[in-house]
Design an enzyme around this catalytic site. Structure first.
Site, PDB file in Angstrom:
ATOM      1  CD  GLN A  75      44.468  45.443  42.801  1.00  0.00           C
ATOM      2  OE1 GLN A  75      45.858  46.311  42.876  1.00  0.00           O
ATOM      3  NE2 GLN A  75      43.799  45.607  43.761  1.00  0.00           N
ATOM      4  CG  PHE A  76      39.771  42.902  36.585  1.00  0.00           C
ATOM      5  CD1 PHE A  76      38.450  42.751  36.782  1.00  0.00           C
ATOM      6  CD2 PHE A  76      41.232  42.120  37.132  1.00  0.00           C
ATOM      7  CE1 PHE A  76      38.647  41.162  37.251  1.00  0.00           C
ATOM      8  CE2 PHE A  76      40.994  40.749  36.820  1.00  0.00           C
ATOM      9  CZ  PHE A  76      39.094  40.326  38.321  1.00  0.00           C
ATOM     10  CB  THR A  77      39.472  43.889  42.103  1.00  0.00           C
ATOM     11  OG1 THR A  77      40.921  43.600  42.305  1.00  0.00           O
ATOM     12  CG2 THR A  77      39.544  41.856  41.159  1.00  0.00           C
TER      13      THR A  77
END
Length: 146
Positions: A75-77
């Site tokens: 989850q790069f966010t």
């Protein structure tokens, strides 16, 4: 980010690609400069994090102690920076190739523990469903900045 769950699953295009019963969901963000050592530290921390209740209801047991599952979702966010403006900046997120390599490396560091380890699909649009038990949500940082 680690969440204690009674169950969790990930769907891609309506198909379940990973699911666990009781255990931990790990939402993994990989930042610029992260390396194997960071993944080693976090994998060890996740496996030994005492967030499951003992017979007295105290959080004294790890996912290893209870034989739980692990669902790891990239989850790069999580690296989104909203200190300025209203649109998150992802300039501190690792490039996709490096993030994918470290994500896979992290997952492989968990597997020898003998637990059920499920994953999402890197860079896919995923629907993550979970029942957060407690609720228990813990933020982990290999650099110990918080």
């Amino acid at each position: 980010m680690v969440q204690r769950v009674s169950e969790a699953s990930v769907r891609v295009d309506g198909v379940v690609v990973g699911a666990i019963g009781p255990g931990l969901v790990v939402l993994l963000g990989v930042g610029l400069g992260d390396g194997d050592r960071d993944a080693d530290v976090l994998a060890d921390k996740v496996l030994h994090l005492r967030v499951f209740p003992d017979e007295e209801g105290q959080m004294n047991r790890s996912v290893l102690d209870v034989g739980g599952g692990l669902l790891v979702v990239s989850q790069f966010t999580l690296l989104g920076d909203v200190r300025r403006g209203r649109r998150p900046s992802y300039s501190e997120a690792a490039p996709p190739e490096e993030a994918n390599r470290l994500y896979a490396y992290f997952v492989e560091k968990l597997r020898p523990a003998g637990l059920d380890v499920a994953t999402g699909v890197f860079r896919a649009m995923m629907d993550v469903a979970l029942v957060n038990q407690g609720p228990v949500t813990i933020l982990l940082d290999s650099r110990k900045q918080f």
